[in-house]
Design a protein around this motif. Structure first.
Motif, PDB file in Angstrom:
ATOM      1  N   MET A  67     -39.434 -29.242  -8.981  1.00  0.00           N
ATOM      2  CA  MET A  67     -40.276 -30.382  -8.613  1.00  0.00           C
ATOM      3  C   MET A  67     -41.304 -30.015  -7.539  1.00  0.00           C
ATOM      4  O   MET A  67     -42.318 -30.687  -7.401  1.00  0.00           O
ATOM      5  N   ASP A  68     -41.051 -28.949  -6.817  1.00  0.00           N
ATOM      6  CA  ASP A  68     -41.985 -28.521  -5.776  1.00  0.00           C
ATOM      7  C   ASP A  68     -42.915 -27.404  -6.236  1.00  0.00           C
ATOM      8  O   ASP A  68     -43.803 -26.990  -5.490  1.00  0.00           O
ATOM      9  N   ALA A  69     -42.712 -26.919  -7.453  1.00  0.00           N
ATOM     10  CA  ALA A  69     -43.571 -25.860  -7.981  1.00  0.00           C
ATOM     11  C   ALA A  69     -44.951 -26.432  -8.290  1.00  0.00           C
ATOM     12  O   ALA A  69     -45.082 -27.581  -8.716  1.00  0.00           O
ATOM     13  N   HIS A  70     -45.961 -25.639  -8.080  1.00  0.00           N
ATOM     14  CA  HIS A  70     -47.335 -26.055  -8.331  1.00  0.00           C
ATOM     15  C   HIS A  70     -47.822 -25.501  -9.671  1.00  0.00           C
ATOM     16  O   HIS A  70     -47.216 -24.590 -10.237  1.00  0.00           O
ATOM     17  N   LEU A  71     -48.917 -26.056 -10.168  1.00  0.00           N
ATOM     18  CA  LEU A  71     -49.448 -25.635 -11.462  1.00  0.00           C
ATOM     19  C   LEU A  71     -49.763 -24.139 -11.513  1.00  0.00           C
ATOM     20  O   LEU A  71     -49.720 -23.537 -12.579  1.00  0.00           O
ATOM     21  N   ALA A  72     -50.078 -23.548 -10.387  1.00  0.00           N
ATOM     22  CA  ALA A  72     -50.398 -22.118 -10.345  1.00  0.00           C
ATOM     23  C   ALA A  72     -49.149 -21.236 -10.262  1.00  0.00           C
ATOM     24  O   ALA A  72     -49.250 -20.014 -10.352  1.00  0.00           O
ATOM     25  N   ASP A  73     -47.973 -21.839 -10.091  1.00  0.00           N
ATOM     26  CA  ASP A  73     -46.724 -21.078  -9.972  1.00  0.00           C
ATOM     27  C   ASP A  73     -46.141 -20.753 -11.342  1.00  0.00           C
ATOM     28  O   ASP A  73     -46.087 -21.626 -12.218  1.00  0.00           O
ATOM     29  N   VAL A  74     -45.665 -19.538 -11.493  1.00  0.00           N
ATOM     30  CA  VAL A  74     -44.997 -19.135 -12.733  1.00  0.00           C
ATOM     31  C   VAL A  74     -43.762 -20.007 -12.953  1.00  0.00           C
ATOM     32  O   VAL A  74     -43.449 -20.383 -14.092  1.00  0.00           O
ATOM     33  N   LYS A  75     -43.078 -20.349 -11.878  1.00  0.00           N
ATOM     34  CA  LYS A  75     -41.868 -21.174 -11.973  1.00  0.00           C
ATOM     35  C   LYS A  75     -42.155 -22.500 -12.666  1.00  0.00           C
ATOM     36  O   LYS A  75     -41.368 -22.978 -13.481  1.00  0.00           O
ATOM     37  N   PHE A  76     -43.288 -23.120 -12.344  1.00  0.00           N
ATOM     38  CA  PHE A  76     -43.661 -24.386 -12.971  1.00  0.00           C
ATOM     39  C   PHE A  76     -43.692 -24.244 -14.489  1.00  0.00           C
ATOM     40  O   PHE A  76     -43.077 -25.029 -15.215  1.00  0.00           O
ATOM     41  N   TRP A  77     -44.419 -23.257 -14.975  1.00  0.00           N
ATOM     42  CA  TRP A  77     -44.603 -23.082 -16.426  1.00  0.00           C
ATOM     43  C   TRP A  77     -43.323 -22.611 -17.101  1.00  0.00           C
ATOM     44  O   TRP A  77     -43.027 -23.022 -18.224  1.00  0.00           O
ATOM     45  N   LEU A  78     -42.547 -21.777 -16.421  1.00  0.00           N
ATOM     46  CA  LEU A  78     -41.278 -21.302 -16.986  1.00  0.00           C
ATOM     47  C   LEU A  78     -40.289 -22.454 -17.143  1.00  0.00           C
ATOM     48  O   LEU A  78     -39.691 -22.630 -18.208  1.00  0.00           O
ATOM     49  N   VAL A  79     -40.133 -23.257 -16.107  1.00  0.00           N
ATOM     50  CA  VAL A  79     -39.203 -24.395 -16.175  1.00  0.00           C
ATOM     51  C   VAL A  79     -39.694 -25.423 -17.192  1.00  0.00           C
ATOM     52  O   VAL A  79     -38.897 -25.979 -17.955  1.00  0.00           O
ATOM     53  N   LEU A  80     -40.995 -25.661 -17.243  1.00  0.00           N
ATOM     54  CA  LEU A  80     -41.537 -26.590 -18.239  1.00  0.00           C
ATOM     55  C   LEU A  80     -41.237 -26.095 -19.653  1.00  0.00           C
ATOM     56  O   LEU A  80     -40.815 -26.879 -20.515  1.00  0.00           O
ATOM     57  N   ALA A  81     -41.418 -24.805 -19.898  1.00  0.00           N
ATOM     58  CA  ALA A  81     -41.129 -24.245 -21.221  1.00  0.00           C
ATOM     59  C   ALA A  81     -39.645 -24.385 -21.571  1.00  0.00           C
ATOM     60  O   ALA A  81     -39.288 -24.766 -22.694  1.00  0.00           O
ATOM     61  N   ILE A  82     -38.779 -24.109 -20.618  1.00  0.00           N
ATOM     62  CA  ILE A  82     -37.335 -24.248 -20.832  1.00  0.00           C
ATOM     63  C   ILE A  82     -36.977 -25.713 -21.080  1.00  0.00           C
ATOM     64  O   ILE A  82     -36.192 -26.034 -21.974  1.00  0.00           O
ATOM     65  N   ALA A  83     -37.584 -26.607 -20.298  1.00  0.00           N
ATOM     66  CA  ALA A  83     -37.312 -28.045 -20.444  1.00  0.00           C
ATOM     67  C   ALA A  83     -37.757 -28.548 -21.814  1.00  0.00           C
ATOM     68  O   ALA A  83     -37.026 -29.304 -22.473  1.00  0.00           O
ATOM     69  N   LEU A  84     -38.930 -28.137 -22.265  1.00  0.00           N
ATOM     70  CA  LEU A  84     -39.417 -28.555 -23.579  1.00  0.00           C
ATOM     71  C   LEU A  84     -38.569 -27.957 -24.701  1.00  0.00           C
ATOM     72  O   LEU A  84     -38.292 -28.629 -25.704  1.00  0.00           O
TER      73      LEU A  84
END
Length: 160
Positions: free
Chosen positions: A115-132
């Motif tokens: 929830m604290d990851a920003h759009l520029a963070d790899v963590k944001f996109w990785l967690v979003l991909a896993i969540a989807l």
């Protein structure tokens, strides 16, 4: 033999056996709208400096909007009036999108630091991909069950 045929007809809402492929295609349709809405909501919320809760609410609203829009567009192309097309889209997608959003946002909310990851963070996109991916995997059986009973995306098939 006749009893088996009647049982199969009743169990699958007259649609015959619903394949996993059919359920996956219906789920992928919903996933596309959800993913567009989620990402757009997060980008808008971030750009406006909103907090996590407001951004997540916007992302969920947009996920439903885009999910419904894809179905609505297809049904309208078949020559159906807007009111009927809207009812078809609501019937076809509501449960599927709701399950998908529950899983998707649940994974993001529960993943440490996501929830604290920003759009520029790899963590944001990785967690979003896993969540989807998790949302897709859990929603496919839901859609298979619904289509088999003449509900969900089964109501859209008559317009294709």
């Amino acid at each position: 033999m006749q009893h088996d045929t009647q049982h199969a007809h009743h169990e699958h809402g007259g649609l015959g056996t619903v394949s996993w492929s059919m359920a996956a295609q219906a789920t992928l349709h919903c996933l596309t709208g959800c993913a567009i809405g989620e990402v757009l909501g997060m980008v808008i919320g971030t750009a406006l400096g909103w907090g996590n809760v407001q951004t997540m609410i916007l992302a969920i609203v947009l996920a439903f909007f885009f999910g419904y829009s894809f179905t609505l567009r297809g049904v309208l192309k078949a020559g159906v009036d807007f009111r009927t097309a809207l009812r078809v889209a609501l019937a076809a997608d509501t449960l599927s999108i709701a399950v998908m959003e529950l899983i998707d946002n649940g994974v993001i909310a529960l993943w440490p630091g996501a929830m604290d990851a920003h759009l520029a963070d790899v963590k944001f996109w990785l967690v979003l991909a896993i969540a989807l991916a998790a949302a897709f995997a859990i929603t496919v059986p839901v859609n298979k069950w619904m289509i088999g009973r003449g509900k969900g995306h089964a109501v859209v098939h008559q317009y294709h």
